[in-house]
Motif scaffolding. Structure first.
Motif: not given
Length: 113
Positions: A75-103
């Motif tokens: 939960c710390s603010p400096g921790t990256a977010l990780e999105i794991v898709f059903p096919d195994g693809a993983v997206v690691r998002v740094p703590p500071t990111f652009d929401e539109e680019t992530l979308a």
């Protein structure tokens, strides 16, 4: 329509529906990617046109979400977010990111339609 033409029409249609590259789909089918492209052209089945038609008829997919147990480190603010898709693809998002680019990335990976 002869048997070979019918088989290839079905195969090309399945390829267009699959969303896979010609190389990946052809490998799964045990045929060459070049032959797959050739039959697609010969039959007049353009992938882009087929996708547009099939996407209009497809309802948005709902995907299961798994929330990992929270901890102080997660939960710390400096921790990256990780999105794991059903096919195994993983997206690691740094703590500071652009929401539109992530979308855009998530849409490109097929997570949001």
């Amino acid at each position: 329509m002869d048997e070979s033409r019918r088989i290839w029409r079905d195969r090309v249609a399945r390829w267009h529906k699959s969303g896979h590259s010609a190389r990946v789909f052809a490998e799964q089918e045990g045929v060459s990617a070049g032959t797959l492209y050739s039959w697609s052209r010969r039959l007049g089945m353009k992938r882009s046109e087929y996708r547009q038609r099939s996407e209009k008829a497809t309802l948005p997919a709902l995907l299961p979400v798994v929330v990992a147990p929270s901890s102080a480190a997660a939960c710390s603010p400096g921790t990256a977010l990780e999105i794991v898709f059903p096919d195994g693809a993983v997206v690691r998002v740094p703590p500071t990111f652009d929401e539109e680019t992530l979308a855009r990335v998530v849409r490109a990976l097929g997570g949001v339609r």
